[in-house]
Scaffold this active site. Structure first.
Site, PDB file in Angstrom:
ATOM      1  N   ARG A 205       0.856  -1.180   0.000  1.00  0.00           N
ATOM      2  CA  ARG A 205       0.000   0.000   0.000  1.00  0.00           C
ATOM      3  C   ARG A 205       0.897   1.237   0.000  1.00  0.00           C
ATOM      4  NH1 ARG A 205      -1.948  -3.483   4.072  1.00  0.00           N
ATOM      5  NH2 ARG A 205      -4.003  -4.398   3.627  1.00  0.00           N
ATOM      6  N   LYS A 239      -2.040   0.203   7.861  1.00  0.00           N
ATOM      7  CA  LYS A 239      -3.496   0.247   7.837  1.00  0.00           C
ATOM      8  C   LYS A 239      -4.145  -0.624   8.900  1.00  0.00           C
ATOM      9  CE  LYS A 239      -7.441  -0.200   4.706  1.00  0.00           C
ATOM     10  NZ  LYS A 239      -7.897  -0.520   3.349  1.00  0.00           N
ATOM     11  N   ARG A 313      -0.991  -2.068  -6.838  1.00  0.00           N
ATOM     12  CA  ARG A 313      -1.173  -3.181  -5.888  1.00  0.00           C
ATOM     13  C   ARG A 313      -2.078  -4.249  -6.493  1.00  0.00           C
ATOM     14  NH1 ARG A 313      -1.111  -4.604  -0.358  1.00  0.00           N
ATOM     15  NH2 ARG A 313      -3.082  -5.331   0.514  1.00  0.00           N
ATOM     16  N   HIS A 336      -3.417  -9.342   4.276  1.00  0.00           N
ATOM     17  CA  HIS A 336      -4.849  -9.462   4.537  1.00  0.00           C
ATOM     18  C   HIS A 336      -5.107 -10.447   5.662  1.00  0.00           C
ATOM     19  CE1 HIS A 336      -5.645  -8.166   0.110  1.00  0.00           C
ATOM     20  NE2 HIS A 336      -5.612  -7.128   0.922  1.00  0.00           N
ATOM     21  N   TYR A 345      -8.581  -8.539  -5.128  1.00  0.00           N
ATOM     22  CA  TYR A 345      -7.433  -8.007  -5.852  1.00  0.00           C
ATOM     23  C   TYR A 345      -7.011  -8.881  -7.033  1.00  0.00           C
ATOM     24  CZ  TYR A 345      -6.641  -4.607  -2.144  1.00  0.00           C
ATOM     25  OH  TYR A 345      -6.786  -3.568  -1.262  1.00  0.00           O
TER      26      TYR A 345
END
Length: 377
Positions: A205, A239, A313, A336, A345
């Site tokens: 990210r 994040k 990404r 994740h 994704y």
């Protein structure tokens, strides 16, 4: 109404909603403080503040206060967001063909308003019950897929929102390797080439890339360590709690890193951030989100290729999936928690679909028998 940023007592950047008189909106301030104490990320708090800015502008437009709102007025908020003349006493019937906001953007704003009224319904000072009227109870699973225990949970009840727009399914655009190579060729500095190649190759990210420190890169092992240090001076941060991880990269990227360090990180640089500004009044200070946005616009203008840093990404994980990586390994590389997040994704492009059809075309052919009917004619 406007959104203002401020620095809290513990040195963190936070946001408040200020009315036309310059006075902070107290109820929004309380809501944001509550979400902040619950651990919401800075960018999430910023998004909450802007969504509620739009909502309170709508309340001014219709001449009502937030405790007076009912279902009809909240449904009117959708029409107001779709209106191209928000600040005027004009409402389009039917709604404008080209809406100011997409259905996805409107639903995100509605989610913030739902959370706002849910907070008010639980607060002893307000006790508004609008959130109860905006939900209905249905049976089944709240997830968009049938999980392992679906046969057990399918009779359970859960609440769903009454007011919500249908979102058209959009195909996520990914970049081909040739397009990424064109972007690299259009970069004028080693720093920019290193950043673009890093995002493409590692799938980081942008916040994780801007939060990298020099010691996070392990050149001998060709690895990059994603470390959670909280909110940094350039407002970058990790994040989620699952984001800290180790990502393997190529020797070519490490060589580009050394080239960039020799050029940019001279003796007068007093920061541990990997990515720094190369010119201007804030030269040698950590690179910020706005600097990356400006870089993206420059590269778009030079190459004619539309892209975002987050698109890199998506492209990276999709390319690794095409090369045979199992989805579980992709989940770990992406940082994740759930494998379902990783599937978001993974995208198949037109060329891949075409090649798969060519590979299986013969197996789809039907055996054609006699064309005679039962009578033999």
């Amino acid at each position: 109404m406007r959104v203002e940023s401020f620095t809290s007592t513990n040195g963190l950047t936070r946001y408040i909603l200020v009315d036309s008189s310059g006075v902070p909106v107290d109820v929004v301030l309380r809501f944001l403080r509550f979400k902040d104490n619950c651990g919401r990320a800075r960018n999430t708090l910023r998004a909450y503040c802007f969504h509620l800015k739009f909502y309170f502008e709508y309340l001014e437009f219709i001449g009502m206060s937030f405790p007076q709102i009912g279902m009809d007025e909240l449904a009117g908020f959708i029409r107001w967001l779709q209106n191209n003349h928000r600040q005027k006493k004009i409402m389009s019937f039917p709604a404008a063909t080209v809406s100011t906001c997409s259905a996805q953007t409107i639903n995100v704003s509605l989610s913030t308003v739902y959370a706002f009224y849910d907070y008010l319904s639980r607060h002893e000072e307000y006790r508004l019950r609008l959130s109860d009227k905006l939900t209905r109870t249905i049976m089944g699973s709240r997830r968009g897929f049938k999980d392992f225990l679906y046969h057990i949970n399918r009779t359970k009840q859960y609440d769903t929102r009454v007011i919500r727009l249908k979102e058209p399914k959009k195909r996520i655009k990914t970049l081909k390797k040739s397009e990424v190579e064109n972007l690299l060729s259009a970069c004028l500095t080693t720093r920019d080439r290193f950043l673009i190649q890093l995002l493409w190759e590692s799938g980081l990210r942008i916040g994780e890339a801007l939060a990298l420190w020099l010691e996070d890169i392990e050149p001998d092992a060709h690895r990059i360590h994603i470390v959670d240090r909280g909110e940094l001076t350039n407002l970058s941060e990790i994040k989620t709690v699952c984001s800290p991880r180790t990502v393997d990269v190529s020797a070519d990227l490490i060589n580009l890193f050394f080239e960039y360090i020799v050029e940019a990180h001279t003796d007068d640089v007093d920061t541990n951030h990997v990515f720094i500004k190369l010119s201007g009044a804030h030269k040698h200070s950590p690179l910020e989100y706005s600097d990356v946005s400006a870089l993206v616009r420059r590269l778009q203008k030079r190459t004619g290729i539309y892209f975002t840093v987050h698109m890199l990404r998506h492209s990276s994980l999709s390319e690794l999936r095409r090369l045979g990586w199992p989805v579980e390994q992709l989940r770990i590389r992406a940082g994740h928690h759930f494998v379902q997040s990783t599937y978001v994704y993974l995208h198949a492009d037109d060329e891949e679909m075409r090649q798969e059809w060519i590979r299986t075309e013969n197996q789809m052919l039907l055996r054609k028998g006699s064309t005679k009917n039962e009578s033999g004619l």
